[in-house]
Scaffold this motif. Sequence first.
Motif, PDB file in Angstrom:
ATOM      1  N   ASN A 164      77.419 -47.833 -77.644  1.00 44.24           N
ATOM      2  CA  ASN A 164      77.126 -49.092 -76.939  1.00 44.24           C
ATOM      3  C   ASN A 164      78.311 -49.521 -76.079  1.00 44.24           C
ATOM      4  N   ASN A 165      79.520 -49.383 -76.608  1.00 45.03           N
ATOM      5  CA  ASN A 165      80.713 -49.695 -75.819  1.00 45.03           C
ATOM      6  C   ASN A 165      80.818 -48.762 -74.618  1.00 45.03           C
ATOM      7  N   PHE A 166      80.503 -47.493 -74.843  1.00 43.80           N
ATOM      8  CA  PHE A 166      80.483 -46.528 -73.745  1.00 43.80           C
ATOM      9  C   PHE A 166      79.484 -46.945 -72.670  1.00 43.80           C
ATOM     10  N   SER A 167      78.282 -47.298 -73.079  1.00 43.96           N
ATOM     11  CA  SER A 167      77.249 -47.699 -72.113  1.00 43.96           C
ATOM     12  C   SER A 167      77.676 -48.916 -71.306  1.00 43.96           C
ATOM     13  N   THR A 168      78.315 -49.866 -71.963  1.00 42.23           N
ATOM     14  CA  THR A 168      78.798 -51.060 -71.264  1.00 42.23           C
ATOM     15  C   THR A 168      79.870 -50.691 -70.249  1.00 42.23           C
ATOM     16  N   ALA A 169      80.814 -49.840 -70.641  1.00 42.69           N
ATOM     17  CA  ALA A 169      81.877 -49.413 -69.728  1.00 42.69           C
ATOM     18  C   ALA A 169      81.303 -48.594 -68.578  1.00 42.69           C
ATOM     19  N   PHE A 170      80.354 -47.719 -68.864  1.00 36.36           N
ATOM     20  CA  PHE A 170      79.738 -46.888 -67.830  1.00 36.36           C
ATOM     21  C   PHE A 170      79.005 -47.766 -66.813  1.00 36.36           C
ATOM     22  N   ARG A 171      78.252 -48.737 -67.301  1.00 37.85           N
ATOM     23  CA  ARG A 171      77.519 -49.641 -66.411  1.00 37.85           C
ATOM     24  C   ARG A 171      78.472 -50.432 -65.520  1.00 37.85           C
ATOM     25  N   ALA A 172      79.613 -50.834 -66.070  1.00 36.37           N
ATOM     26  CA  ALA A 172      80.594 -51.599 -65.289  1.00 36.37           C
ATOM     27  C   ALA A 172      81.137 -50.782 -64.115  1.00 36.37           C
ATOM     28  N   ILE A 173      81.266 -49.476 -64.294  1.00 41.69           N
ATOM     29  CA  ILE A 173      81.810 -48.607 -63.250  1.00 41.69           C
ATOM     30  C   ILE A 173      80.718 -48.109 -62.311  1.00 41.69           C
TER      31      ILE A 173
END
Length: 100
Positions: A73-82
């Motif tokens: 979930n943290n990965f998905s949030t970071a990926f979406r931000a970029i």
Amino acid sequence: MARQLAEPIGLAALVQFAGTNKTTLISRFHKAFGCGPLTWRRNRRMAEAARLLREGQQSISDIAATVGYENSNNFSTAFRAIHGQSPRAYRNKAARKENA
């Protein structure tokens, strides 16, 4: 740093490794890359994740772990931000382009 994307590393460890101080390290990174070392690392991790999503068949959880995220979930949030979209949407869009 680029070879060890999954390894946790903090600014203090980078300063020690570089044999300099925090201000100098950040300043030199900004001159060379246009951002600080931790931002550069995050961007590099997300670029690698995008490549893996486009080219590989790994699960999103496995890709998250490969680039150093214990929590998908943290990965998905970071990926979406970029990248402006979820990893799944990114993968689906890449697959549609490839099949077009």
